[in-house]
Design a protein around this motif. Structure first.
Motif, mmCIF file in Angstrom:
data_model
loop_
_atom_site.group_PDB
_atom_site.id
_atom_site.type_symbol
_atom_site.label_atom_id
_atom_site.label_comp_id
_atom_site.label_asym_id
_atom_site.label_seq_id
_atom_site.Cartn_x
_atom_site.Cartn_y
_atom_site.Cartn_z
ATOM 1 N N TRP A 29 0.843 -1.193 0.000
ATOM 2 C CA TRP A 29 0.000 0.000 0.000
ATOM 3 C C TRP A 29 0.884 1.250 0.000
ATOM 4 C CZ3 TRP A 29 -4.169 -0.828 4.420
ATOM 5 C CH2 TRP A 29 -5.007 -1.886 4.061
ATOM 6 N N LYS A 66 -6.997 2.748 8.185
ATOM 7 C CA LYS A 66 -7.250 1.528 7.421
ATOM 8 C C LYS A 66 -6.202 0.468 7.733
ATOM 9 C CE LYS A 66 -8.201 -0.186 2.762
ATOM 10 N NZ LYS A 66 -8.498 0.160 1.357
ATOM 11 N N TYR A 67 -4.952 0.893 7.851
ATOM 12 C CA TYR A 67 -3.894 -0.067 8.156
ATOM 13 C C TYR A 67 -4.039 -0.602 9.584
ATOM 14 C CZ TYR A 67 0.695 -2.216 8.611
ATOM 15 O OH TYR A 67 1.709 -3.125 8.824
ATOM 16 N N ALA A 70 -6.810 -3.141 9.478
ATOM 17 C CA ALA A 70 -6.381 -4.334 8.750
ATOM 18 C C ALA A 70 -5.400 -5.161 9.579
ATOM 19 C CB ALA A 70 -5.749 -3.931 7.422
ATOM 20 N N SER A 71 -4.501 -4.486 10.268
ATOM 21 C CA SER A 71 -3.527 -5.195 11.106
ATOM 22 C C SER A 71 -4.216 -5.940 12.239
ATOM 23 C CB SER A 71 -2.503 -4.210 11.675
ATOM 24 O OG SER A 71 -1.714 -3.649 10.642
ATOM 25 N N SER A 75 -5.618 -8.773 8.137
ATOM 26 C CA SER A 75 -5.677 -8.595 6.678
ATOM 27 C C SER A 75 -4.779 -7.465 6.193
ATOM 28 C CB SER A 75 -7.128 -8.322 6.244
ATOM 29 O OG SER A 75 -7.624 -7.141 6.878
ATOM 30 N N ALA A 76 -3.708 -7.218 6.909
ATOM 31 C CA ALA A 76 -2.796 -6.129 6.544
ATOM 32 C C ALA A 76 -2.068 -6.453 5.239
ATOM 33 C CB ALA A 76 -1.771 -5.910 7.652
ATOM 34 N N LEU A 80 4.131 -1.800 3.241
ATOM 35 C CA LEU A 80 3.429 -0.518 3.269
ATOM 36 C C LEU A 80 4.431 0.618 3.176
ATOM 37 C CD1 LEU A 80 0.823 1.213 4.005
ATOM 38 C CD2 LEU A 80 1.516 0.930 6.379
ATOM 39 N N PHE A 90 3.168 2.269 15.187
ATOM 40 C CA PHE A 90 2.876 0.915 14.721
ATOM 41 C C PHE A 90 3.938 -0.083 15.194
ATOM 42 C CE2 PHE A 90 0.207 3.120 11.492
ATOM 43 C CZ PHE A 90 -0.995 2.469 11.791
ATOM 44 N N GLN A 95 3.082 -4.248 15.309
ATOM 45 C CA GLN A 95 2.455 -4.515 14.016
ATOM 46 C C GLN A 95 3.438 -4.532 12.848
ATOM 47 O OE1 GLN A 95 -0.505 -1.386 14.382
ATOM 48 N NE2 GLN A 95 -2.081 -2.877 14.914
ATOM 49 N N SER A 303 4.605 -5.759 7.282
ATOM 50 C CA SER A 303 3.665 -6.117 8.340
ATOM 51 C C SER A 303 4.178 -7.329 9.114
ATOM 52 C CB SER A 303 2.289 -6.426 7.745
ATOM 53 O OG SER A 303 1.754 -5.288 7.095
ATOM 54 N N THR A 306 3.200 -10.861 7.798
ATOM 55 C CA THR A 306 3.469 -11.223 6.404
ATOM 56 C C THR A 306 4.072 -12.629 6.296
ATOM 57 O OG1 THR A 306 3.750 -8.929 5.716
ATOM 58 C CG2 THR A 306 4.794 -10.596 4.336
#
Length: 418
Positions: A29, A66-67, A70-71, A75-76, A80, A90, A95, A303, A306
């Motif tokens: 992203w 949004k991040y 998602a995290s 669903s991150a 990014l 973060f 995260q 993330s 991941t």
């Protein structure tokens, strides 16, 4: 041991070249501020055919929330491009992936932007690596300087020179003003006002971000410097309510003598206002010869959740971004290069004023705090409400009262985070 299921085709592809990893696709992203450079960088990377980056551009005002959602929900994105100021928050929330070993293996690690790394490092571990750059600068209108009898090739290099030059320009006519700043924009003022303080050996926050220093002597003097220019009529009235909407446009209109801005303005002015005759210099301190800059832009992060198998591909993408080709793509599309050792090469053939911006960013600073949004960026946060009240105060006494109140409010926000 961790096992990953792959298709027969992927296995076959991997076997074709001994030692070569199967191609991986990873998601990444970027905030919409990067919509010029990021698609071109991703396109060039994907054209190599080794791995594939799947890019999603997220509106700048939505990305952080949004991040975070998602995290929390698992669903991150895999990677990014994150506004560097949010890296500490973060990272401390667990995260982001620890990139220390990878980062320090890079042969050019010592040439990467120190400011980006300062906020990308938490408790000695690197969670964010420099990705795209922007630096705050001071712009001056050369035509207005000439009309006012000033040297159009000599921009101001101290607070006193800013004030003197602004007075001369404001005296030209009722429609011309000496100075402009967005008085009701927190992000604008941390970007362009804080360097005035830093360049004068003052601070806004302590190095660890746990102490507000808005009431420190140099910070108060810088606030009073702006208040003085407002009181002298050098700043248009619209500055008081400007939430950033005219951060760029006010100077571009051609009736402002001096305005702090960023390196992004060079390309924007050249493209949209090609007839505007302007100069670029560093944001000076109280004394001549001292200057500073806010080093902005993005850090690239991975993330925490991941898939392990995607990490080599993401690292490969990061290394491509750091290559001369990648840094040149960034430079040609509005982002300052973050590798100082090849910055000049990446900027070759572009407006020479970008070299000043590159130097500003290489020596710039970024304040560290885990509550940047609540403290600085929020439209109702203590930073912007205090500065607005103090800049436009009718007396020094009122200004000092505003600063005292703001200092307490800022410290309260910080204390609540620890």
């Amino acid at each position: 041991m961790y096992f990953r299921t792959v298709s027969g085709a992927a296995v076959a592809a991997a076997l074709l070249v001994p030692g070569q990893l199967a191609a991986e696709e990873f998601s990444i992203w970027v905030r919409s501020d990067g919509s010029e450079f990021m698609p071109k960088l991703v396109e060039a990377y994907n054209a190599r055919g080794e791995h594939k980056a799947d890019l999603q551009i997220v509106p700048v005002n939505e990305l952080v929330q949004k991040y975070a959602i998602a995290s929390a929900g698992g669903s991150a994105p895999d990677a990014l491009s994150l506004d560097l100021i949010y890296t500490p928050a973060f990272a401390e929330q667990g995260q982001l992936r620890d990139l220390t070993e990878f980062a320090k293996s890079l042969p050019y690690f010592d040439s990467l932007s120190k400011a980006h790394l300062s906020v990308g490092t938490v408790d000695g571990k690197i969670y964010g690596l420099p990705f795209s750059g922007d630096a705050s600068l001071l712009l001056w209108n050369k035509d207005l300087y000439e009309r006012a009898g000033l040297d159009p090739e000599d921009g101001p290099s101290s607070w006193a020179e800013i004030q003197e030059d602004a007075k001369a320009i404001a005296a030209l006519d009722d429609e011309t003003y000496g100075f402009y700043f967005s008085g009701n924009c927190g992000g604008c003022n941390i970007f362009t006002f804080a360097p005035l303080i830093w360049a004068s050996d003052g601070e806004v926050l302590s190095e660890d971000g746990k102490k507000a220093m808005l009431d420190s002597p140099k910070a108060v003097e810088a606030i009073d410097f702006y208040r003085g220019m407002v009181a002298d009529g050098l700043v248009p009235a619209g500055s008081q309510t400007d939430n950033g909407a005219n951060f760029f446009a006010a100077f571009a209109n051609g009736n402002i003598g001096i305005s702090p801005s960023g390196s992004f303005a060079i390309g924007a002015l050249n493209n949209q206002y090609p007839d505007l005759n302007y100069g670029v210099t560093f944001i000076p301190g109280q004394e001549e010869g001292n200057w500073s800059s806010f080093a902005g832009g993005d850090n690239i992060v991975i993330s925490a959740g991941t898939d392990e198998g995607k990490i080599p591909a993401i690292q490969d993408f990061i290394e491509f971004a750091y290559s001369p080709e990648g840094q040149t793509i960034l430079a040609q599309n509005g982002a300052m290069p973050v590798r100082g050792d090849i910055a000049e090469e990446a900027l070759a053939g572009l407006d020479e004023r970008y070299l000043i911006s590159a130097e500003a960013m290489a020596n710039g600073r970024t304040p560290y705090t885990v509550v940047f949004n609540d403290l600085i960026n929020s439209s109702n946060g203590p930073w912007v409400t205090t500065l607005n009240r103090a800049f436009f105060a009718s007396s020094e006494e009122d200004m000092r009262q505003a600063v005292g109140d703001g200092q307490a409010q800022m410290q309260s926000v910080i204390d609540a985070a620890y």
